[in-house]
Design an enzyme around this catalytic site. Structure first.
Site, PDB file in Angstrom:
ATOM      1  CB  SER A  21      24.713 -18.523  65.388  1.00 21.28           C
ATOM      2  OG  SER A  21      25.527 -18.258  64.251  1.00 21.28           O
TER       3      SER A  21
ATOM      4  CE  LYS B 191      24.344 -15.229  67.161  1.00 21.52           C
ATOM      5  NZ  LYS B 191      24.685 -14.044  66.377  1.00 21.52           N
TER       6      LYS B 191
ATOM      7  CG  HIS C 263      29.103 -17.009  66.900  1.00 26.03           C
ATOM      8  ND1 HIS C 263      28.420 -16.184  66.015  1.00 26.03           N
ATOM      9  CD2 HIS C 263      29.263 -18.187  66.261  1.00 26.03           C
ATOM     10  CE1 HIS C 263      28.181 -16.847  64.886  1.00 26.03           C
ATOM     11  NE2 HIS C 263      28.688 -18.048  65.006  1.00 26.03           N
ATOM     12  CG  ASN C 264      27.499 -12.325  66.019  1.00 24.31           C
ATOM     13  OD1 ASN C 264      27.316 -13.543  66.118  1.00 24.31           O
ATOM     14  ND2 ASN C 264      26.590 -11.497  65.568  1.00 24.31           N
TER      15      ASN C 264
ATOM     16  CD  GLU D  78      29.026 -13.656  61.913  1.00 24.06           C
ATOM     17  OE1 GLU D  78      28.433 -14.475  62.629  1.00 24.06           O
ATOM     18  OE2 GLU D  78      28.489 -12.625  61.475  1.00 24.06           O
TER      19      GLU D  78
HETATM   20  C1  6PG Z   1      24.463 -15.226  63.029  1.00 25.80           C
HETATM   21  C2  6PG Z   1      24.859 -13.845  62.523  1.00 25.80           C
HETATM   22  C3  6PG Z   1      23.813 -12.795  62.817  1.00 25.80           C
HETATM   23  C4  6PG Z   1      24.376 -11.385  62.566  1.00 25.80           C
HETATM   24  C5  6PG Z   1      23.804 -10.752  61.342  1.00 25.80           C
HETATM   25  C6  6PG Z   1      24.297  -9.307  61.169  1.00 25.80           C
HETATM   26  O1  6PG Z   1      25.165 -15.724  63.926  1.00 25.80           O
HETATM   27  O2  6PG Z   1      23.480 -15.754  62.494  1.00 25.80           O
HETATM   28  O3  6PG Z   1      26.053 -13.468  63.225  1.00 25.80           O
HETATM   29  O4  6PG Z   1      23.424 -12.904  64.172  1.00 25.80           O
HETATM   30  O5  6PG Z   1      24.008 -10.532  63.579  1.00 25.80           O
HETATM   31  O6  6PG Z   1      24.199 -11.565  60.285  1.00 25.80           O
HETATM   32  O7  6PG Z   1      25.652  -9.236  61.427  1.00 25.80           O
HETATM   33  P1  6PG Z   1      26.497  -7.878  61.218  1.00 25.80           P
HETATM   34  O8  6PG Z   1      26.961  -7.454  62.581  1.00 25.80           O
HETATM   35  O9  6PG Z   1      27.585  -8.274  60.283  1.00 25.80           O
HETATM   36  O10 6PG Z   1      25.574  -6.826  60.622  1.00 25.80           O
END
Ligand code: 6PG
Length: 482
Positions: free
Chosen positions: A133, A187, A190-191, A194
Site C-alpha cells: 500500500s 490489505k 485496509h482498502n 480507506e
Molecule cells: C493502496 C491503494 C490501492 C488501490 C487503488 C485503487 O493501498 O495503495 O488502496 O491498492 O487499490 O488505489 O483503489 P480503488 O478501489 O479506489 O479503485
C-alpha cells in the site's frame, strides 16, 4: 546471461509505474534487482530512464529473468490482479526450482491467494500474497507491506522487504501477517477502511461546502488546519491539495469540474462481502462502497433529480465556526467506527482461517507508507498494547475519552445534514452502529417474534435459558423447544 557472482537478490515482474518504482526502491537500497516485463519496451524504458540508479539485471525472457536470480529465488509479481497474475505465476513456477519464492504484490482476492499457495506448495514453490500500500509514490519511497505466506519465506524475504518499506520511529512498516492469504486479507480490509476514510472526508467537505457555504479554497484551508491535529493523515493532507487545485482550462476549482461518480476496482466490495460471510457489521465501510455505487448510477440519479420531493428543507443559520468544529468531531468519531469495524473483521478472519493475526502489528505497520497512514494509528497501537483482547476498539480508554467529547457534535451534524437534505451515509450509519452497540434493547426482539410467527424459528427469553415457540395459529400458548 548473469554469472554467479552478480545474480540478483530480488526480482520484479511487471514494470508499470508501481512495479518500476518498487524495483527502483530495491536498487536504491543497494540490492541487485532483476527486472522483466512481458512487453520488453517497458523494461528498456525503465533502464533508459533509471538504469543508472542502481544494479539492475534486465531480461527479455522469463527464463533469463529466473536465471538471473540468486537462490532461493525471489520474484515479486506486480501485474493486474486476475488472469494476468495467474499466467505469470505459472510461468515462474515452471522456470523456478524447489524452495524458490513467488510473491504476488497485487491486490489479489485472499481466497485466490489461499488456493495459489496450496497449489504452489504442492509443486515445491513458496507462494507469498503481499499487500503493498502507498500507490506509485509509496512503492518508490517506502510502502507499507503486508506479506502472508509460509514463515520460512518470511525468514528469507523479511530483510529485503524491511529495507524498502516505510519506516516510522525506526520500525519498518512491514511484518509477516500470517500464513497463506492473511496478507491479502488485511490489505483488502485496509482498502475497505480507506473507502470509509475517503467517504467521511467527502461528507465533511459536502457539509462545509453546502451547509456552511465555504468555498473549496476555504475548505482546503480548514483541512490543512485539521491535519495539524488528531486528524493528521495522508488522506486529509491530499484532500486539502485537491480542494486547493484550480482547473487551468476554466479557472474554476478543479473539484467543481470533476464528475461526481466514484470508481472502485473492487477491494472495498470484497471487504464487505467477506464481512457478510464472517457475520461482522462493517456498516461504515459498506455505506462507503454503496455510496460509490450510487454516485456512479448517473442515469438513475438524473431521473430522480428535481423529481423526488425534498420536503421542507431548513436553511443553515448556525455559527459557522462552531459548525466547522462539529463537523471535525463528527468526522473523527465516524473514523473511529470505520477502524473499529475493520479491526473486528480482521480478528474474525484471523479466527476463521487460523491466521493468528496480531492487530497491534497491523496498526504498527499502517502508521506509515500506506494510504490510511495517520497519527491516529499510534492510538490503535496503544489500545491493543494495553488490551489485545479488546471487545471493540471503541471501548479502549483513549477512544472512550474522545467519544464523550465528540458525541454531541456528531449528533448535531447529522441533525443539521438531515434538515438540509444533505446525504451523510457514513456519518449517519456510523452513529447508528454506535447507538446500536450501546443500546439496552434492540428491535431484534421484534424480528425474533416475527420469525417465530411465520417460520416457528423460536426465540430466547430474557428470564430463562432455552428456545421457545408460541403456538401463533393455535391457542397462542408457549412451548419450550430446547
Ligand atoms: C493502496 C491503494 C490501492 C488501490 C487503488 C485503487 O493501498 O495503495 O488502496 O491498492 O487499490 O488505489 O483503489 P480503488 O478501489 O479506489 O479503485
Amino acid at each position: 546471461m548473469s554469472t554467479p557472482e552478480n545474480l540478483a537478490h530480488i526480482g520484479v515482474v511487471g514494470l508499470a509505474v508501481m512495479g518500476s518504482n518498487l524495483a527502483r526502491n530495491f536498487a536504491h537500497k543497494g540490492h541487485t534487482v532483476a527486472v522483466y516485463n512481458r512487453s520488453p519496451e517497458k523494461t528498456r524504458a525503465l533502464m533508459a530512464a533509471h538504469g543508472d540508479e542502481g544494479a539492475f539485471l534486465p531480461s527479455e525472457t522469463i527464463e533469463d529473468f529466473v536465471a538471473s536470480l540468486e537462490r532461493p529465488r525471489k520474484a515479486i509479481i506486480m501485474v493486474q490482479a486476475g488472469p494476468a497474475t495467474d499466467a505469470v505465476i505459472e510461468q515462474l513456477a515452471e522456470a523456478m526450482e524447489e524452495g524458490d519464492i513467488i510473491i504476488d504484490g497485487g491486490n489479489a482476492l485472499f481466497t485466490d491467494t489461499i488456493r495459489r499457495e496450496q497449489e504452489m506448495a504442492a509443486r515445491g514453490r513458496h507462494f507469498v500474497g503481499a499487500g503493498i500500500s502507498g500507490g506509485e509514490e509509496g512503492a518508490l519511497t517506502g510502502p507499507s507491506i503486508m506479506p502472508g505466506g509460509p514463515t520460512e519465506s518470511w525468514e528469507t524475504l523479511g530483510p529485503l522487504l524491511e529495507s524498502v518499506a516505510a519506516v516510522v520511529d525506526g520500525t519498518p512498516c512491514v511484518t509477516h501477517i500470517g500464513p497463506d492469504g492473511a496478507g491479502h486479507f488485511v490489505k483488502m480490509v485496509h482498502n475497505g477502511i480507506e473507502y470509509a476514510d475517503m467517504q467521511v472526508i467527502g461528507e465533511a467537505y459536502q457539509l462545509l461546502r453546502y451547509a456552511a457555504g465555504l468555498t473549496p479554497a476555504e475548505i482546503s484551508e480548514v483541512f490543512r488546519e485539521w491535519n495539524a491535529g488528531e486528524l493528521n493523515s495522508y488522506l486529509i493532507e491530499i484532500t486539502a491539495e485537491v480542494l486547493a487545485q484550480v482547473d487551468a482550462e476554466t479557472g474554476q476549482p478543479l473539484i467543481d469540474v470533476i464528475v461526481d461518480a466514484a470508481g472502485q476496482k473492487g477491494t472495498g466490495r470484497w471487504t464487505v462481502k467477506a464481512a457478510l460471510d464472517l457475520g461482522i457489521p462493517v456498516t461504515g465501510i459498506g455505506e462507503a462502497v454503496f455510496a460509490r455505487a450510487l454516485s456512479s448510477s448517473l442515469e438513475q440519479r438524473r431521473a430522480a433529480q428535481g423529481v423526488l420531493p425534498s420536503g421542507e428543507l431548513a436553511t443553515f443559520d448556525g455559527d459557522r465556526d462552531a459548525f466547522i468544529e462539529d463537523v471535525r468531531r463528527a468526522l473523527y468519531a465516524s473514523k473511529f467506527v470505520a477502524y473499529a469495524q475493520g479491526f473486528d473483521e480482521i480478528q474474525a478472519g484471523s479466527e476463521e482461517y487460523g491466521w493468528n493475526i496480531d492487530p497491534r502489528d497491523l496498526a504498527t505497520i499502517w502508521r506509515g507508507g500506506c494510504i490510511i497512514r495517520a497519527k491516529f494509528l499510534n492510538r490503535i497501537v496503544e489500545a491493543y498494547d494495553a488490551n489485545p483482547e479488546l471487545p471493540s476498539l471503541l471501548l479502549d480508554g483513549y477512544f472512550l475519552g474522545e467519544l464523550s467529547g465528540l458525541i454531541d457534535s456528531w449528533r448535531r451534524v447529522i441533525i443539521t445534514a438531515t434538515s438540509l437534505g444533505l446525504p451523510v451515509p457514513v456519518f449517519a450509519s456510523s452513529l447508528s452502529y454506535y447507538d446500536s452497540l450501546r443500546a439496552e434493547r434492540l428491535p431484534a426482539a421484534v424480528i425474533q417474534g416475527q420469525r417465530d410467527f411465520f417460520g416457528a424459528h423460536t426465540y430466547g427469553r430474557v428470564d430463562k435459558p432455552g428456545a421457545f415457540h408460541t403456538l401463533w395459529s393455535g391457542d397462542r400458548t408457549e412451548v419450550q423447544t430446547s
